[in-house]
Design a protein around this motif. Structure first.
Motif, PDB file in Angstrom:
ATOM      1  N   ARG A 428       0.831  -1.211   0.000  1.00 31.22           N
ATOM      2  CA  ARG A 428       0.000   0.000   0.000  1.00 31.22           C
ATOM      3  C   ARG A 428       0.863   1.257   0.000  1.00 31.22           C
ATOM      4  N   ALA A 429       1.927   1.232   0.799  1.00 31.93           N
ATOM      5  CA  ALA A 429       2.812   2.396   0.867  1.00 31.93           C
ATOM      6  C   ALA A 429       3.510   2.637  -0.464  1.00 31.93           C
ATOM      7  N   GLY A 430       4.033   1.576  -1.072  1.00 33.68           N
ATOM      8  CA  GLY A 430       4.708   1.731  -2.351  1.00 33.68           C
ATOM      9  C   GLY A 430       3.778   2.220  -3.443  1.00 33.68           C
ATOM     10  N   SER A 431       2.548   1.717  -3.438  1.00 47.90           N
ATOM     11  CA  SER A 431       1.567   2.157  -4.432  1.00 47.90           C
ATOM     12  C   SER A 431       1.243   3.633  -4.264  1.00 47.90           C
ATOM     13  N   ALA A 432       1.061   4.072  -3.005  1.00 43.18           N
ATOM     14  CA  ALA A 432       0.705   5.472  -2.755  1.00 43.18           C
ATOM     15  C   ALA A 432       1.856   6.413  -3.064  1.00 43.18           C
ATOM     16  N   LEU A 433       3.068   5.991  -2.760  1.00 46.75           N
ATOM     17  CA  LEU A 433       4.208   6.884  -2.919  1.00 46.75           C
ATOM     18  C   LEU A 433       4.735   6.925  -4.347  1.00 46.75           C
ATOM     19  N   LEU A 434       4.686   5.796  -5.053  1.00 46.04           N
ATOM     20  CA  LEU A 434       5.391   5.701  -6.324  1.00 46.04           C
ATOM     21  C   LEU A 434       4.511   5.357  -7.520  1.00 46.04           C
ATOM     22  N   TRP A 435       3.269   4.959  -7.280  1.00 48.90           N
ATOM     23  CA  TRP A 435       2.435   4.535  -8.390  1.00 48.90           C
ATOM     24  C   TRP A 435       1.274   5.491  -8.626  1.00 48.90           C
ATOM     25  N   ARG A 436       0.497   5.757  -7.548  1.00 55.25           N
ATOM     26  CA  ARG A 436      -0.656   6.650  -7.692  1.00 55.25           C
ATOM     27  C   ARG A 436      -0.189   8.102  -7.665  1.00 55.25           C
ATOM     28  N   GLN A 437       0.160   8.617  -8.826  1.00 58.53           N
ATOM     29  CA  GLN A 437       0.647   9.984  -8.928  1.00 58.53           C
ATOM     30  C   GLN A 437      -0.211  10.766  -9.914  1.00 58.53           C
ATOM     31  N   SER A 438      -0.318  12.062  -9.652  1.00 53.91           N
ATOM     32  CA  SER A 438      -1.117  12.908 -10.523  1.00 53.91           C
ATOM     33  C   SER A 438      -0.378  13.142 -11.842  1.00 53.91           C
ATOM     34  N   LYS A 439      -1.043  13.821 -12.769  1.00 51.79           N
ATOM     35  CA  LYS A 439      -0.453  14.072 -14.085  1.00 51.79           C
ATOM     36  C   LYS A 439       0.371  15.350 -14.118  1.00 51.79           C
ATOM     37  N   GLN A 440       0.593  15.949 -12.968  1.00 56.81           N
ATOM     38  CA  GLN A 440       1.429  17.138 -12.930  1.00 56.81           C
ATOM     39  C   GLN A 440       2.849  16.803 -13.370  1.00 56.81           C
TER      40      GLN A 440
END
Length: 499
Positions: A428-440
């Motif tokens: 969950r931490a890896g997904s939030a920090l490195l995967w779920r990112q905005s398009k900025q």
């Protein structure tokens, strides 16, 4: 054997010089601090070479014979802890030199005084001096926790100070009771006299031992005395938190040293206390896993992972067997280095994500996501216990060391379940920090190459643990055998009679 006093003298004089010569430039302070730590690392290596012989070595301060004088004792366990402390301090201080040491006064002096307390605690053969060294390391840790300032650190520091002051008061009461009954505070002398006490004094000895269990439980963050730790460790500066990763292990070290030696005689006072320690350790493991699952930042998650490791260690220690204790020693080194790595990695993520930092929220894309992802994935695999890294080896050994029915029925499921929960929390931490990112657009923030290199080096140690697994397991087994063969310790320390 004057070499044995150097782990105490080197940080003492280095800390005093750094305090007196406060006007030195930051570069000079760093050089003096790192030179001191490298000296301690060299001494630790030399002492480890001596300890590998399997003998006990002792040092009499002022040439006063025990039990009247202060004595330092070296065996394989204390040599292992000295080496772990020096290595961890080197990485933490080098990481602080990236810039964290500029955020508050006397950082490097406080690091030296912290090491003075830590080194003294693992070398002393006297219960009162164990208390003294505990107080030295705690006073330094109070200031280090507040390094950099801020409301969150002040609040966490207040809880930390209160809990440890309570522990110190209990420690003094226990020492008073033990001294009043046995007339000595030298561990070897006390171990002999505890076995010779009449039955009428046994309840007081049990009460004092129970108080010491509470004291070491506070230091080691055992349920229900653990709730000060997550906020304190999550609020501390990254290099401070990395060094604090070994603080709970010092409480566990003291528990091993005192209970197996002083209370480990034929009447088995320690075994009656282990009946309470084992379920509390398992509950600590469960609470740590639940806390990790609910953490909102990588620093908070790492703090709860420290608690999981504490519960695992204490459950193994309570098995009171050579295989269980040996596997616990290997897991102690592995978990300390990995949790320290995660604290530094959290700071690395924060440097690449200055907006959301290391919180599990969606933020702008970060630069070098492949590098961060590789570091995070390697650390997660190592700590969670997945093959082929050191976490897998240490946990398999922990499981194989269990021999009792309740170990199979309770310890196995809880250790495996906590490992699964940690895997979920880290995913969950890896997904939030490195995967779920905005398009900025990617942030322009960049971490210094030296900081990244230090995290890589710490992770490399986990790989080395796997490569060198067989000799490390042999050493851990030899150390556990030495710990449980208390007669050798008692015969190695010359005692001239009690007070």
């Amino acid at each position: 054997m004057h070499l044995m006093i150097l782990p105490v003298l080197i940080p003492l004089f280095a800390g005093a010089l750094l305090t007196l010569l406060y006007g030195l430039s930051m570069r000079q302070q760093r050089a003096l601090s790192l030179l001191s730590i490298l000296g301690q690392l060299l001494v630790a290596l030399l002492l480890m070479q001596q300890a590998l012989s399997g003998d006990y070595f002792f040092y009499q301060l002022g040439n006063w014979q025990p039990p009247f004088g202060i004595v330092l004792v070296l065996d394989q366990l204390s040599a292992m802890m000295l080496l772990l402390l020096a290595g961890l301090a080197l990485f933490s201080t080098l990481y602080a030199c990236v810039g964290d040491d500029r955020k508050g006064a006397h950082f490097h002096a406080l690091i030296q005084f912290q090491l003075l307390g830590l080194n003294g605690a693992v070398l002393t053969g006297d219960l009162f001096n164990l208390f003294v060294f505990f107080e030295i390391l705690l006073i330094a840790s109070y200031a280090l926790l507040l390094h950099g300032g801020g409301r969150e650190r002040s609040r966490a520091g207040l809880r930390y100070v209160i809990m440890n002051l309570v522990g110190s008061a209990f420690f003094l009461i226990a020492l008073g009771v033990l001294y009043g009954i046995t007339g000595t505070l030298n561990m070897a002398d006390m171990a002999v006299k505890v076995q010779q006490l009449p039955a009428a004094d046994r309840p007081l000895i049990h009460a004092a031992a129970a108080l010491l269990l509470v004291v070491f439980g506070i230091k080691g963050a055992l349920l229900p005395l653990l709730f000060w730790l997550p906020r304190a460790y999550a609020a501390a500066a990254a290099p401070v938190a990395a060094l604090f990763a070994v603080m709970t292990k010092i409480g566990i070290y003291a528990m091993i040293r005192v209970f197996y030696l002083v209370f480990g005689g034929e009447d088995g006072i320690h075994l009656s206390l282990w009946q309470w320690l084992w379920p509390l350790a398992l509950a600590t493991m469960v609470i740590g896993a639940i806390g990790a699952l609910g953490a909102r930042s990588l620093r908070g998650l790492t703090a709860w992972m420290v608690i999981v490791s504490v519960g695992t260690l204490m459950a193994a220690i309570a098995e009171a067997s050579i295989p269980a204790l040996a596997s616990a020693l290997l897991y102690l080194c592995h978990s300390t280095l990995l949790t320290a790595t995660f604290f530094l990695l959290a700071d690395l993520v924060q440097r690449y994500r200055p907006g959301p930092r290391d919180y599990f929220v969606t933020g702008a894309r970060v630069r070098h996501p492949v590098l961060l992802g590789a570091l995070f994935f390697t650390a997660a695999v190592a700590f969670a216990g997945l093959p082929p890294l050191s976490g897998f080896i240490s946990k398999v050994w922990l499981l194989s060391s269990v021999t009792s029915f309740w170990g199979y029925a309770v310890f196995w499921p809880l250790l495996l379940a906590s490992s699964l929960v940690i895997i979920v929390a880290l995913s969950r931490a890896g997904s939030a920090l490195l995967w779920r990112q905005s398009k900025q657009e990617p942030l322009q923030a960049k971490a210094p190459a030296s900081a990244t290199s230090l995290v890589v080096c710490l992770l490399t140690l986990s790989v080395l643990f796997s490569v060198l697994a067989q000799p490390l397991m042999t050493f851990a087994t030899s150390t556990a055998t030495q710990i449980l063969t208390t007669e050798r310790y008692l015969h190695a320390i010359p005692l001239g009679g009690g007070l």
